[in-house]
Design a protein around this motif. Sequence first.
Motif, PDB file in Angstrom:
ATOM      1  N   ARG A 193       0.797  -1.227   0.000  1.00  0.00           N
ATOM      2  CA  ARG A 193       0.000   0.000   0.000  1.00  0.00           C
ATOM      3  C   ARG A 193       0.832   1.281   0.000  1.00  0.00           C
ATOM      4  O   ARG A 193       0.508   2.220  -0.711  1.00  0.00           O
ATOM      5  N   PRO A 194       1.915   1.395   0.784  1.00  0.00           N
ATOM      6  CA  PRO A 194       2.670   2.663   0.741  1.00  0.00           C
ATOM      7  C   PRO A 194       3.312   2.946  -0.610  1.00  0.00           C
ATOM      8  O   PRO A 194       3.263   4.074  -1.107  1.00  0.00           O
ATOM      9  N   SER A 195       3.932   1.937  -1.236  1.00  0.00           N
ATOM     10  CA  SER A 195       4.684   2.174  -2.472  1.00  0.00           C
ATOM     11  C   SER A 195       3.899   1.848  -3.726  1.00  0.00           C
ATOM     12  O   SER A 195       4.242   2.310  -4.817  1.00  0.00           O
ATOM     13  N   GLY A 196       2.849   1.026  -3.621  1.00  0.00           N
ATOM     14  CA  GLY A 196       2.096   0.627  -4.800  1.00  0.00           C
ATOM     15  C   GLY A 196       2.745  -0.471  -5.608  1.00  0.00           C
ATOM     16  O   GLY A 196       2.227  -0.851  -6.663  1.00  0.00           O
ATOM     17  N   GLN A 197       3.875  -1.011  -5.160  1.00  0.00           N
ATOM     18  CA  GLN A 197       4.556  -2.072  -5.889  1.00  0.00           C
ATOM     19  C   GLN A 197       3.877  -3.427  -5.644  1.00  0.00           C
ATOM     20  O   GLN A 197       3.342  -3.672  -4.566  1.00  0.00           O
ATOM     21  N   VAL A 198       3.905  -4.268  -6.678  1.00  0.00           N
ATOM     22  CA  VAL A 198       3.324  -5.598  -6.545  1.00  0.00           C
ATOM     23  C   VAL A 198       4.172  -6.409  -5.575  1.00  0.00           C
ATOM     24  O   VAL A 198       5.405  -6.446  -5.679  1.00  0.00           O
ATOM     25  N   ILE A 199       3.507  -7.044  -4.599  1.00  0.00           N
ATOM     26  CA  ILE A 199       4.215  -7.837  -3.603  1.00  0.00           C
ATOM     27  C   ILE A 199       4.729  -9.113  -4.253  1.00  0.00           C
ATOM     28  O   ILE A 199       3.993  -9.823  -4.921  1.00  0.00           O
ATOM     29  N   ARG A 200       5.984  -9.385  -4.058  1.00  0.00           N
ATOM     30  CA  ARG A 200       6.579 -10.583  -4.646  1.00  0.00           C
ATOM     31  C   ARG A 200       6.346 -11.771  -3.719  1.00  0.00           C
ATOM     32  O   ARG A 200       6.818 -11.802  -2.586  1.00  0.00           O
ATOM     33  N   ARG A 201       5.581 -12.729  -4.200  1.00  0.00           N
ATOM     34  CA  ARG A 201       5.299 -13.926  -3.419  1.00  0.00           C
ATOM     35  C   ARG A 201       6.461 -14.907  -3.543  1.00  0.00           C
ATOM     36  O   ARG A 201       7.061 -15.045  -4.606  1.00  0.00           O
ATOM     37  N   TYR A 202       6.765 -15.571  -2.466  1.00  0.00           N
ATOM     38  CA  TYR A 202       7.855 -16.539  -2.512  1.00  0.00           C
ATOM     39  C   TYR A 202       7.505 -17.730  -1.635  1.00  0.00           C
ATOM     40  O   TYR A 202       6.653 -17.650  -0.750  1.00  0.00           O
ATOM     41  N   GLU A 203       8.160 -18.843  -1.913  1.00  0.00           N
ATOM     42  CA  GLU A 203       7.994 -20.043  -1.096  1.00  0.00           C
ATOM     43  C   GLU A 203       9.274 -20.858  -1.200  1.00  0.00           C
ATOM     44  O   GLU A 203       9.787 -21.084  -2.301  1.00  0.00           O
ATOM     45  N   ARG A 204       9.793 -21.286  -0.066  1.00  0.00           N
ATOM     46  CA  ARG A 204      11.016 -22.081  -0.054  1.00  0.00           C
ATOM     47  C   ARG A 204      10.767 -23.475  -0.623  1.00  0.00           C
ATOM     48  O   ARG A 204       9.645 -23.974  -0.624  1.00  0.00           O
ATOM     49  N   ASP A 205      11.828 -24.103  -1.084  1.00  0.00           N
ATOM     50  CA  ASP A 205      11.702 -25.353  -1.831  1.00  0.00           C
ATOM     51  C   ASP A 205      11.469 -26.575  -0.957  1.00  0.00           C
ATOM     52  O   ASP A 205      10.930 -27.575  -1.426  1.00  0.00           O
ATOM     53  N   ARG A 206      11.858 -26.533   0.306  1.00  0.00           N
ATOM     54  CA  ARG A 206      11.764 -27.730   1.144  1.00  0.00           C
ATOM     55  C   ARG A 206      11.462 -27.338   2.589  1.00  0.00           C
ATOM     56  O   ARG A 206      11.791 -26.229   3.027  1.00  0.00           O
ATOM     57  N   PRO A 207      10.843 -28.237   3.349  1.00  0.00           N
ATOM     58  CA  PRO A 207      10.546 -27.939   4.753  1.00  0.00           C
ATOM     59  C   PRO A 207      11.817 -27.704   5.564  1.00  0.00           C
ATOM     60  O   PRO A 207      12.829 -28.377   5.359  1.00  0.00           O
ATOM     61  N   GLY A 208      11.764 -26.753   6.466  1.00  0.00           N
ATOM     62  CA  GLY A 208      12.895 -26.443   7.329  1.00  0.00           C
ATOM     63  C   GLY A 208      13.868 -25.447   6.747  1.00  0.00           C
ATOM     64  O   GLY A 208      14.750 -24.949   7.460  1.00  0.00           O
ATOM     65  N   GLU A 209      13.718 -25.124   5.461  1.00  0.00           N
ATOM     66  CA  GLU A 209      14.651 -24.173   4.854  1.00  0.00           C
ATOM     67  C   GLU A 209      14.497 -22.775   5.454  1.00  0.00           C
ATOM     68  O   GLU A 209      15.460 -22.032   5.596  1.00  0.00           O
TER      69      GLU A 209
END
Length: 318
Positions: free
Chosen positions: A119-135
């Motif tokens: 909301r402050p900057s208007g930039q699209v939030i970059r979604r991420y997810e780690r490749d393996r559990p515990g990372e």
Amino acid sequence: MSHRNARLTVHGRRLLVERVRTGRPVMHVAAETGISRATAHKWIRRWRAEDEAGLADRSSRPRTTPHRTPATVEARLCRLRQARKLGPARIGPVLGLPASTVHRILTRHGLNRLAHMDRPSGQVIRRYERDRPGELVHVDVKRLGRIPDGGGHKVLGRQAGRARRSSMGFDYVHSAVDDHSRLAYSEVHGDEKADTCAAFLRRAAAFFTTCGIDRIERVLTDNAWPYRKSFAWRGVPADLGAAGKLTRAYRPQTNGKVERFNRTLLDEWAYLRPYTSNTERTAALADFLHTYNHHRCHTALGGQPPITRVNNAAAQYT
């Protein structure tokens, strides 16, 4: 993409090619499969030019779109959305475009929902997810007002409940969420001091081990004092063989998975029903965690509970 009444799927095209390769006329094979001679020749040409890859489905998108909205107009549209947070119905008259066209352009650029933007900057939030559990494990603390014996305002009404609750103080719900699987562990404590946070992380690591996550590689926290300055906290990730990492200041999106878990925690445990005492609410946390980890369908996991994703990852890496 093949529709439900399609004469040829990828398997059917492969069968068409195999029959033609035996020397049979294309016209005869086309008649057997119920397609036109032109269609049969099309797939034979693609196979000869591209081999097996030529038999796959292709996008129906045209190579050129002469009537597409100019790039300069799209750029101005995106600037209006990011700077002023306007919707399609308000942006359309400004640029002389139908609201439906504005919505389609916003969708193309990932700006169709304000929730997808910072909301402050208007930039699209970059979604991420780690490749393996515990990372990566997210850790955070949520503060909740304690409930007096006999219930608070949800049981007794707003006025009576507020008077009884004024001196009750707060509970601190410490939570750890695995980035890949969303497996979660929480405890309720009376403070958020460094020693309490450090001891919680050790127990959280032990819980993850019992669920099949043998090692935590990184621990992500916000910039609260116990995580930033305390030697008691710093020693725990090191003992676990993990690296500590802090979020950017005033950017809760970085630690978003545990922040979203905190919302679920409130909706499905803390505020799920009126509790008559603080002890009753605390006792209900264990049942919520079991349901969340083992039975609750998670939209980010394709409808699976977190423990299923942990088990699938374990099977993949063994």
